[in-house]
Design a protein around this motif. Structure first.
Motif, short mmCIF file in Angstrom:
data_model
loop_
_atom_site.label_atom_id
_atom_site.label_comp_id
_atom_site.label_asym_id
_atom_site.label_seq_id
_atom_site.Cartn_x
_atom_site.Cartn_y
_atom_site.Cartn_z
N LEU A 160 49.43 66.81 121.50
CA LEU A 160 50.23 67.50 122.33
C LEU A 160 49.51 67.46 123.77
N LYS A 161 48.55 66.79 123.97
CA LYS A 161 47.74 66.64 125.16
C LYS A 161 47.12 67.87 125.77
N GLY A 162 46.95 68.91 124.74
CA GLY A 162 46.65 70.35 125.48
C GLY A 162 45.25 70.52 125.25
N ALA A 163 44.91 71.92 125.29
CA ALA A 163 43.41 72.34 125.19
C ALA A 163 43.43 73.46 124.49
N LEU A 164 42.41 73.63 123.62
CA LEU A 164 42.28 74.54 122.69
C LEU A 164 40.94 75.51 122.82
N GLU A 165 40.93 76.85 122.92
CA GLU A 165 39.78 77.62 123.19
C GLU A 165 39.80 78.54 122.05
N PHE A 166 38.86 79.04 121.35
CA PHE A 166 38.54 79.78 120.32
C PHE A 166 37.48 81.00 120.65
N GLU A 167 37.58 82.41 120.52
CA GLU A 167 36.89 83.20 120.61
C GLU A 167 36.98 84.02 119.35
N SER A 168 35.72 84.44 119.00
CA SER A 168 35.61 85.55 117.64
C SER A 168 34.08 86.12 117.61
N LYS A 169 34.28 87.47 117.18
CA LYS A 169 33.12 88.25 116.72
C LYS A 169 33.35 88.76 115.22
N PRO A 170 32.13 88.70 114.63
CA PRO A 170 32.25 89.22 113.21
C PRO A 170 32.88 90.57 113.12
N ASN A 171 34.09 90.88 112.44
CA ASN A 171 34.81 91.96 112.17
C ASN A 171 35.63 92.25 113.39
N GLU A 172 35.96 91.39 114.11
CA GLU A 172 36.91 91.55 115.27
C GLU A 172 38.00 90.69 115.47
N GLY A 173 38.04 90.03 114.30
CA GLY A 173 39.05 88.87 113.88
C GLY A 173 38.93 87.65 114.98
N VAL A 174 40.17 86.86 115.08
CA VAL A 174 39.91 85.48 115.65
C VAL A 174 41.05 85.57 116.95
N HIS A 175 40.90 84.77 117.97
CA HIS A 175 41.52 84.65 118.86
C HIS A 175 41.64 82.94 119.64
N PHE A 176 42.63 82.31 119.47
CA PHE A 176 42.89 81.01 119.66
C PHE A 176 43.80 81.06 121.01
N ILE A 177 43.45 80.26 121.70
CA ILE A 177 44.32 79.97 123.00
C ILE A 177 44.60 78.52 123.39
#
Length: 129
Positions: free
Chosen positions: A91-108
């Motif tokens: 897709l020629k895109g970019a992926l970011e990832f954020e997460s902390k234990p017990n706070e789920g994940v967040h993909f952008i």
């Protein structure tokens, strides 16, 4: 968008399956939130769950081929590696990832509205989604 809907479907499926397999074992009210936002020449795709999260020390490893916390329990470790590669290469895109234990994940995912199609492959075929 003028993109590759099969690739987008595979990305979303892999993220959902990853949440189901890895994030919700101790969650009484599992939740996944998916949103899209129009931003100029790009679509911003956000994926969140309220699962167990990922420790900072594993943030880079989760995208490596064959990395899984469920070895021997049906996990191949290819889901997030595939998400990373499909986002960046197909897709020629970019992926970011954020997460902390017990706070789920967040993909952008930041994806071009018009996916550049390599010369010689599927020229003349438009896929609208």
């Amino acid at each position: 968008m003028n993109s590759l809907p099969g690739v987008l479907t595979q990305i979303i499926s892999n993220l959902i399956m990853n949440s189901i397999r890895h994030a919700f074992s101790d969650q009484d009210t599992p939740e996944i939130v998916i949103s899209f936002e129009d931003e100029g020449e790009h679509i911003i795709f956000e994926y969140r769950d309220n699962g167990c999260g990922v420790d900072q020390s594993l943030h880079q490893k989760i995208f490596e081929p064959f990395f899984t916390s469920k070895r021997g329990q049906g996990g191949s470790g290819l889901g997030l590696n595939l998400v990373f590669n499909l986002t960046n290469q197909k897709l020629k895109g970019a992926l970011e990832f954020e997460s902390k234990p017990n706070e789920g994940v967040h993909f952008i995912l930041r994806i071009p509205k018009v996916t550049p199609i390599p010369e010689g492959s599927m020229q003349g075929h438009d896929f609208q989604i």
